[in-house]
Design a protein around this motif. Structure first.
Motif, PDB file in Angstrom:
ATOM      1  N   HIS A 479      29.563  57.768  46.826  1.00 48.14           N
ATOM      2  CA  HIS A 479      28.963  57.311  45.399  1.00 48.14           C
ATOM      3  C   HIS A 479      27.939  56.320  45.602  1.00 48.14           C
ATOM      4  CE1 HIS A 479      28.681  56.238  41.104  1.00 48.14           C
ATOM      5  NE2 HIS A 479      28.566  54.924  41.584  1.00 48.14           N
ATOM      6  N   HIS A 480      26.870  56.463  44.913  1.00 52.15           N
ATOM      7  CA  HIS A 480      25.886  55.170  45.000  1.00 52.15           C
ATOM      8  C   HIS A 480      25.075  54.971  43.686  1.00 52.15           C
ATOM      9  CE1 HIS A 480      23.561  58.716  46.121  1.00 52.15           C
ATOM     10  NE2 HIS A 480      22.491  58.292  45.518  1.00 52.15           N
ATOM     11  N   GLU A 481      24.734  53.834  43.726  1.00 52.92           N
ATOM     12  CA  GLU A 481      24.192  53.440  42.272  1.00 52.92           C
ATOM     13  C   GLU A 481      23.228  52.348  42.557  1.00 52.92           C
ATOM     14  OE1 GLU A 481      26.929  50.657  39.738  1.00 52.92           O
ATOM     15  OE2 GLU A 481      27.878  52.720  40.280  1.00 52.92           O
ATOM     16  N   ALA A 482      21.931  52.395  41.685  1.00 53.52           N
ATOM     17  CA  ALA A 482      21.188  51.209  41.778  1.00 53.52           C
ATOM     18  C   ALA A 482      21.737  49.743  41.577  1.00 53.52           C
ATOM     19  CB  ALA A 482      19.724  51.271  40.939  1.00 53.52           C
ATOM     20  N   LEU A 483      21.245  48.759  42.294  1.00 54.27           N
ATOM     21  CA  LEU A 483      21.866  47.514  42.146  1.00 54.27           C
ATOM     22  C   LEU A 483      21.424  46.937  40.694  1.00 54.27           C
ATOM     23  CD1 LEU A 483      23.362  45.049  43.726  1.00 54.27           C
ATOM     24  CD2 LEU A 483      21.004  44.276  44.648  1.00 54.27           C
ATOM     25  N   PRO A 484      22.443  46.576  39.886  1.00 57.13           N
ATOM     26  CA  PRO A 484      21.819  46.354  38.442  1.00 57.13           C
ATOM     27  C   PRO A 484      21.302  44.965  38.451  1.00 57.13           C
ATOM     28  CG  PRO A 484      24.171  46.097  38.599  1.00 57.13           C
ATOM     29  CD  PRO A 484      23.838  46.616  39.981  1.00 57.13           C
ATOM     30  N   GLU A 485      20.404  44.746  37.370  1.00 55.84           N
ATOM     31  CA  GLU A 485      19.774  43.411  37.376  1.00 55.84           C
ATOM     32  C   GLU A 485      20.800  42.323  36.294  1.00 55.84           C
ATOM     33  OE1 GLU A 485      16.021  43.726  35.601  1.00 55.84           O
ATOM     34  OE2 GLU A 485      15.078  45.047  37.360  1.00 55.84           O
ATOM     35  N   THR A 486      21.586  43.111  35.536  1.00 61.98           N
ATOM     36  CA  THR A 486      22.517  42.216  34.778  1.00 61.98           C
ATOM     37  C   THR A 486      23.879  42.615  35.012  1.00 61.98           C
ATOM     38  OG1 THR A 486      22.477  43.840  32.915  1.00 61.98           O
ATOM     39  CG2 THR A 486      20.922  41.789  32.950  1.00 61.98           C
ATOM     40  N   CYS A 487      25.083  41.916  34.760  1.00 63.24           N
ATOM     41  CA  CYS A 487      26.224  42.284  34.933  1.00 63.24           C
ATOM     42  C   CYS A 487      26.626  43.335  34.053  1.00 63.24           C
ATOM     43  CB  CYS A 487      27.215  41.029  34.848  1.00 63.24           C
ATOM     44  SG  CYS A 487      29.178  41.362  34.941  1.00 63.24           S
ATOM     45  N   PRO A 488      27.325  44.294  34.598  1.00 64.83           N
ATOM     46  CA  PRO A 488      27.859  45.651  33.684  1.00 64.83           C
ATOM     47  C   PRO A 488      28.696  45.379  32.421  1.00 64.83           C
ATOM     48  CG  PRO A 488      27.879  46.324  36.090  1.00 64.83           C
ATOM     49  CD  PRO A 488      27.534  44.842  35.922  1.00 64.83           C
ATOM     50  N   SER A 489      29.570  43.955  33.046  1.00 71.37           N
ATOM     51  CA  SER A 489      30.696  43.562  32.048  1.00 71.37           C
ATOM     52  C   SER A 489      30.169  42.770  31.117  1.00 71.37           C
ATOM     53  CB  SER A 489      31.908  43.176  33.018  1.00 71.37           C
ATOM     54  OG  SER A 489      32.871  42.521  32.201  1.00 71.37           O
ATOM     55  N   CYS A 490      29.406  41.669  31.240  1.00 75.23           N
ATOM     56  CA  CYS A 490      29.221  40.514  30.463  1.00 75.23           C
ATOM     57  C   CYS A 490      27.734  40.406  30.191  1.00 75.23           C
ATOM     58  CB  CYS A 490      29.700  39.230  30.818  1.00 75.23           C
ATOM     59  SG  CYS A 490      28.787  38.467  32.266  1.00 75.23           S
ATOM     60  N   ASP A 491      26.877  41.235  30.798  1.00 79.13           N
ATOM     61  CA  ASP A 491      25.409  41.278  30.434  1.00 79.13           C
ATOM     62  C   ASP A 491      24.764  39.998  31.133  1.00 79.13           C
ATOM     63  OD1 ASP A 491      25.281  43.899  29.592  1.00 79.13           O
ATOM     64  OD2 ASP A 491      25.922  43.072  27.500  1.00 79.13           O
ATOM     65  N   ALA A 492      25.392  39.197  31.736  1.00 80.09           N
ATOM     66  CA  ALA A 492      24.562  37.872  32.133  1.00 80.09           C
ATOM     67  C   ALA A 492      23.616  38.463  33.236  1.00 80.09           C
ATOM     68  CB  ALA A 492      25.697  37.020  33.013  1.00 80.09           C
ATOM     69  N   GLU A 493      22.495  37.900  33.221  1.00 84.89           N
ATOM     70  CA  GLU A 493      21.232  37.832  34.135  1.00 84.89           C
ATOM     71  C   GLU A 493      21.182  37.230  35.261  1.00 84.89           C
ATOM     72  OE1 GLU A 493      17.460  37.627  32.191  1.00 84.89           O
ATOM     73  OE2 GLU A 493      18.069  38.938  30.468  1.00 84.89           O
ATOM     74  N   ALA A 494      21.029  37.850  36.407  1.00 82.59           N
ATOM     75  CA  ALA A 494      21.015  37.229  37.841  1.00 82.59           C
ATOM     76  C   ALA A 494      22.181  36.330  37.997  1.00 82.59           C
ATOM     77  CB  ALA A 494      19.712  35.996  37.703  1.00 82.59           C
ATOM     78  N   SER A 495      23.305  37.060  37.703  1.00 85.00           N
ATOM     79  CA  SER A 495      24.807  36.474  37.945  1.00 85.00           C
ATOM     80  C   SER A 495      25.348  37.204  39.051  1.00 85.00           C
ATOM     81  CB  SER A 495      25.364  36.503  36.659  1.00 85.00           C
ATOM     82  OG  SER A 495      25.804  38.023  36.548  1.00 85.00           O
ATOM     83  N   LEU A 496      24.960  38.191  39.640  1.00 82.09           N
ATOM     84  CA  LEU A 496      25.549  38.875  40.559  1.00 82.09           C
ATOM     85  C   LEU A 496      25.186  38.535  41.953  1.00 82.09           C
ATOM     86  CD1 LEU A 496      25.001  42.625  39.599  1.00 82.09           C
ATOM     87  CD2 LEU A 496      26.990  41.327  38.945  1.00 82.09           C
ATOM     88  N   VAL A 497      26.329  38.100  42.688  1.00 77.40           N
ATOM     89  CA  VAL A 497      26.193  37.332  43.994  1.00 77.40           C
ATOM     90  C   VAL A 497      27.143  38.310  45.024  1.00 77.40           C
ATOM     91  CG1 VAL A 497      25.920  35.222  43.137  1.00 77.40           C
ATOM     92  CG2 VAL A 497      28.103  36.112  43.563  1.00 77.40           C
TER      93      VAL A 497
END
Length: 738
Positions: A479-497
């Motif tokens: 399975h593969h998916e694009a690296l999201p720009e926002t968190c899928p859970s809380c919608d925070a922007e630039a929060s994925l590390v």
């Protein structure tokens, strides 16, 4: 007595089909027309299938042989439709298929399918060319083009392509001459697909120790009888050149040789070394072969025209008519275990095939498995050892970098000591290697706002970030998916590390430290084919690369004379998880990757970055005392009868829902056998509790060494009814517990 349509006496024959039937099926055939091993076409319902005429007697040991099928009345049997114009399946391969099926509790037809897949049994097309026909030239209008063809044609057939190139005419001119009877088709004389290797082409210059080992192996081949020999030697000791002498002895006897490699990537340098020794390339057998090449190779092997075959574990099922030797290189490698479909261990089954073919088997490794060492200790296997590296090469100096005392800078993963060692290596105009057995950029991506972790929707596994492709990937189901720009859970922007390093991240850091270095990344993601691997090897060998960064693919048998430094980024990586063989695998892998350093005249060094400096694995690597480590490992397994001092068999229950998997696992647990010398562990959720959308539970049967697990498993599973959404997979002698 029953007669065929032609009035001949019909007899019952057993035909094994490449389908999941528990036994061969009975058909009618004219008496004396077919024999065991013949490939035939038979009716099955409304379709036709290709099968193999099977032996009515089997030498499978009684303690794990399946119950025989009930005999169908002669009057109800259907006749075979015809015999295929193909070489028969040899008797030793038929016995091997029966043995493996019974041992692994697999329908024998599924094992046969690995030997006679549909594309293998398609007849090879006869290639046709042109010769002079019998027609008289009288009345034929001889144009200049036609005359050129008549002048060029002779008694040896020429292909259309060759004739048009030689004469400059179009294929239409040839068709016109053929219509007039002046030309006719004839089979082309085709050169053999594989030229015969020359055992005396380029004999090696062996040291006294190597010569003694080579003579011992060669004598075993000349004896033409079964026996297993472990060829153990330190990395760079010339094990390949030594066992090539056993290959030469096999060729001198006019017999075929099979060499198994754990990874097809290894074949690149191996085949080059083979060609330098024997003057020609061997036959290759692996999953990357195209359909036509695969079919032609299968036929060449079946007709005895391929003297040496090097391949992956599936090469065990090739129809060698005159097998004389089996070699398993890097015998300790877990890649020899097939986990999907028919579950078997290539090394163990290679020994079975050698025994059933009454030919010698040679196991080769710098770090032999505990199973193999135990067989040596018990006198089942012979043992030949190479203690020194070839030529002037010496073993590398292995040092520990204590990451607790000398950590890297915050957010980085290369210690100052390792960075300094790489810089010094470049100043000496030498090559370095960084090893981390983890693909991608980072093994985990999480949200620093809410803590959400990016997880596979089909498996209980984290998604691995591949930053170069801006993708998140599951390495279990794909399975593969694009690296999201926002968190899928809380919608925070630039929060994925990204948490933790993969080789892409190490590459990024190496670029910061060594901006002028020529860097190559070697992993299954970056080397998608044997040709890509060959090109990478060429670039390293030709000094076009300064720093190699790779996963376990770089640990495999490569010989790079100018590579003098190996840095292991995370030496502790394989030690977690409680796996029975975690320590053994880690010491083998790190010992192998350490062996890439200093293989020629220049001395080598290895730096192991570790937080567990007191661990027995680290001590064994630093002291280069593999034997002492394995003795300690043996002492830990003996009291609990863990392999190789006991037997294991795993039952993996899977279903569409967790509730269904729990019910089926509980049912199996309730009827678990209670016998002397046996123990059942579980049921319990598998470490990968969800895989490809299916919920998984495990039970583990453990017995003493002298207890056969097959009859216990048959009795345990007898009468268990499964729905279409439930499955039980059996893994005899498991090496993975995921």
């Amino acid at each position: 007595m029953k007669l065929t349509a032609d009035g001949e006496r019909a007899v019952r024959v057993s035909v094994l089909l490449p389908l999941p039937f528990p036994t061969p099926l009975d058909y009618l055939a004219p008496e004396g027309r077919v024999s065991p091993g013949d490939l035939v076409s038979v009716p099955l319902g409304r379709r036709q299938e290709t099968g193999c005429v099977w032996d009515t007697q089997s030498d499978v040991p009684a303690d794990f042989a399946p119950a025989p099928a009930r005999e169908v009345a002669l009057a109800r049997l259907k006749p075979i439709l015809g015999q295929l114009d193909l070489p028969p399946i040899p008797a030793d391969l038929r016995r091997f298929i029966d043995w493996l099926a019974a041992y692994t509790l697999t329908p024998p037809g599924l094992v046969l399918a690995m030997a006679i897949r549909a594309r293998h049994t398609q007849p090879t097309r006869v290639q046709l060319g042109w010769i002079r026909g019998e027609a008289d030239l009288a009345g034929l209008r001889l144009t200049e083009a036609r005359q050129r063809v008549l002048d060029a044609i002779g008694d040896v057939p020429l292909s259309t392509a060759a004739l048009t190139e030689k004469t400059g005419v179009s294929p239409a001119v040839l068709r016109g001459l053929a219509s007039a009877g002046v030309l006719k088709e004839a089979p082309l004389v085709v050169a053999p697909l594989f030229a015969p290797p020359d055992a005396g082409f380029h004999p090696p210059h062996l040291s006294e120790e190597q010569r003694e080992a080579a003579d011992h192996l060669s004598e075993g081949v000349k004896a033409h009888r079964f026996g297993v020999t472990l060829l153990e030697g330190v990395t760079g000791s010339g094990k390949t050149e030594v066992y090539f002498e056993a290959v030469a002895a096999c060729l001198a006897a006019g017999r075929q040789c099979l060499v198994l490699l754990p990874e097809i990537a290894l074949s690149t340098q191996w085949t080059d070394r083979f060609a330098r020794r024997f003057g020609v390339q061997p036959a290759l057998w692996h999953s990357e072969l195209g359909g036509k090449k695969r079919r032609e190779t299968w036929h060449a092997i079946a007709q005895g025209q391929a003297a040496v075959v090097v391949g992956a574990r599936s090469a065990l099922f090739l129809p060698f008519p005159d097998l004389g030797l089996i070699i398993v290189d890097e015998e300790h490698e877990s890649a020899f275990k097939q986990e999907e479909g028919v579950t078997y261990h290539g090394r163990d089954m290679a020994i079975v095939r050698a025994r059933l073919s009454d030919v010698p088997a040679i196991l080769v490794s710098a770090t032999p498995s505990l199973e193999t060492l135990t067989n040596v200790e018990n006198g089942r296997y012979q043992h030949v050892t190479l203690h020194s590296r070839h030529g002037n090469a010496t073993l590398p100096d292995v040092r520990l970098v204590d990451m607790r005392r000398a950590p890297p800078e915050r957010g980085q993963f290369l210690s100052p000591e390792l960075v300094a060692a790489i810089s010094a290596t470049f100043e000496r105009q030498e090559q370095a290697m960084l090893f981390l057995n983890r693909r991608g950029y980072a093994p985990l991506t999480l949200c620093r706002s809410c803590g959400h972790r990016m997880e596979c929707p089909n498996c209980s596994a984290w998604l691995v970030e591949h930053r170069a492709r801006q993708m998140l990937t599951c390495h279990h189901c794909g399975h593969h998916e694009a690296l999201p720009e926002t968190c899928p859970s809380c919608d925070a922007e630039a929060s994925l590390v990204a948490i933790g390093p993969g080789i892409e991240r190490v590459h990024e850091e190496a670029r910061l430290h060594f901006p002028d270095a020529r860097i190559l990344v070697m992993a299954s993601d970056t080397l998608g084919s044997p040709s890509a691997t060959a090109e990478a090897v060429r670039r390293i060998s030709d000094r076009e690369i300064d720093l190699v960064i790779g996963t376990q693919i770089v640990a495999k048998g490569w010989h790079f004379p100018d590579l003098t430094l190996v840095g292991v980024v995370d030496a502790d990586l394989g030690l977690g998880g409680g796996d029975l063989r975690a320590a053994e695998r880690t010491v083998q892998l790190l010992h192998q990757v350490s062996g890439r350093a200093g293989r020629a005249d220049k001395p080598g060094a290895v730096l192991l970055q570790s937080y567990l400096g007191d661990h027995p694995v680290m001590k064994a690597l630093v002291s280069n005392d593999y034997q002492a480590f394995m003795e300690q490992e043996s002492a830990q397994r003996k009291p609990g009868f863990w392999p190789p001092y006991g037997r294991l068999a795993a039952l993996i229950v899977s279903a569409d829902s967790a509730e269904a998997a729990d019910r089926l696992a509980a049912k199996l647990g309730a009827r678990a056998p209670e016998l002397p010398g046996t123990q059942v562990l579980g049921p319990a959720p598998a470490p990968l509790a969800i895989l490809r959308g299916r919920h998984r539970r495990r039970l583990l049967l453990r017995t003493r060494r002298n207890v056969a697990v097959q009859p216990i498993l048959r009795q345990w599973l007898e009468g268990v009814k499964l729905s279409s959404h439930e499955r039980i997979d059996i893994d005899i002698d498991p090496i993975s517990f995921l």
